[in-house]
Design an enzyme around this catalytic site. Sequence first.
Site, short mmCIF file in Angstrom:
data_model
loop_
_atom_site.label_atom_id
_atom_site.label_comp_id
_atom_site.label_asym_id
_atom_site.label_seq_id
_atom_site.Cartn_x
_atom_site.Cartn_y
_atom_site.Cartn_z
CG HIS A 133 47.41 -17.21 39.85
ND1 HIS A 133 46.18 -17.80 40.08
CD2 HIS A 133 47.35 -16.75 38.58
CE1 HIS A 133 45.43 -17.71 39.00
NE2 HIS A 133 46.12 -17.07 38.08
CD GLU A 180 45.37 -15.63 34.95
OE1 GLU A 180 44.81 -16.32 35.82
OE2 GLU A 180 45.06 -15.69 33.74
CB CYS A 218 42.06 -18.54 45.49
SG CYS A 218 43.59 -19.14 44.79
#
Length: 448
Positions: free
Chosen positions: A250, A174, A371
């Site tokens: 995450h 990721e 993000c």
Amino acid sequence: MTAYEMNFDGLVGPTHNYGGLSYGNVASQSNSQAISNPKEAAKQGLAKMKALMDMGFKQGVLAPQERPDVAALRRLGFTGSDPEVIARAAREAMPLLVASCSASSMWTANACTVSPSADTADARVHFTAANLNCKFHRSIEHPTTSRVLQAMFASQEHFAHHPALPAVSQFGDEGAANHTRFCKSYGEPGVEFFVYGRSAFDSRYPAPARYPARQTLEASQAVARLHGLSEEGVVYAQQNPAVIDQGVFHNDVIAVGNGEVLFYHQDAFLDTDKVLGELGSKLAGRGGNFQAVCVPNSAVSVEDAVKSYLFNSQLLTRADGSMLLVVPEECRNNASVWRYLEQLTAGNGPIREVRVFDLKQSMQNGGGPACLRLRVALKEQELAAVNPGVVMSLELHDRLVAWVDKHYRDRLSEADLADPQLLIECRTALDELTQILKLGSVYPFQMT
């Protein structure tokens, strides 16, 4: 040698919508089917970029993906002209059309993992595009991501690019959302911190029960090998499976690090004392003084951390060496989180200031300030080698705002995704964008 941390924020694409595609991401699921405002979303992101640039931070921009991704729909058996492919997908498999229209590449923390030249064996900055194989709508991003990164960081003397890891769950990767780097200063060797949710090949490791662990230990190890990192400069930590099951999909939803500081929730990791000890000793070996700032459960619950995105914040080093925390508006709206932040900045710890930004359009899809940005530490000559077209300036900001005003809709529903005109609008916009950012031909429609 002088070095800087440069933040490359994702430019929100014209198909920004609330598809509810991300299982395990509470905000994404709870806002599914809401009406989105792509124009507002893009402008909120640009406002953050400009504000940080105005504060003296190095700021760049990362272009969005081509959406709808007609090529992905063709691979799934839809045929005909491009408008026919979209119409058929809308008729027969609307979830696939929604996935092919996702603007999730705005969250550039998932674009790739970056290791600066001070850490790598060949003294180049290394990039590995993330395969994002846990979710179909994100797994189709990495080919374009790789082309865009190569157009931004083209010099082979200074930059090395690696393709995404094998696209299977055992190597689920990721990107930078599960990676942090600690260092005394950006130009000196540091310690790279890889956080994983499970092991793919060793059943002795615990794993979450409710939501998937998207990052594997094996993927993190592979990236470290590709980048030529030394054992003395790497720490691996397992994310607490219990917090993954509470919506921490995450690591950047439960911790953020920068320089010598790790700001984290009490429940973020397994074997926390061991992890902190290894970070401290390895950073000391590189001349640094590790500082851990723990937020206890008694002050902020995991639920409030996820709701407010307290940890999905940007931790930035100011000119005087103190740190600034960039948080979303949702932190100010959460009583326990805001109370904690007021106490934090009133103390004599490293974090001295909090800046609040309205990023509601992104937040409703489950993405906060952290993000939206990819961090790249660059020495002077590497910074000079970055494509100047993607470096934020007042002129570029104003040009991009005008571009958004010209091309973006202010309302987008799921039904609108089937509009053949949307495809034309998006391609027209992106064709113009590649000229503004001086990227060349990076999109599939430009290469056919």
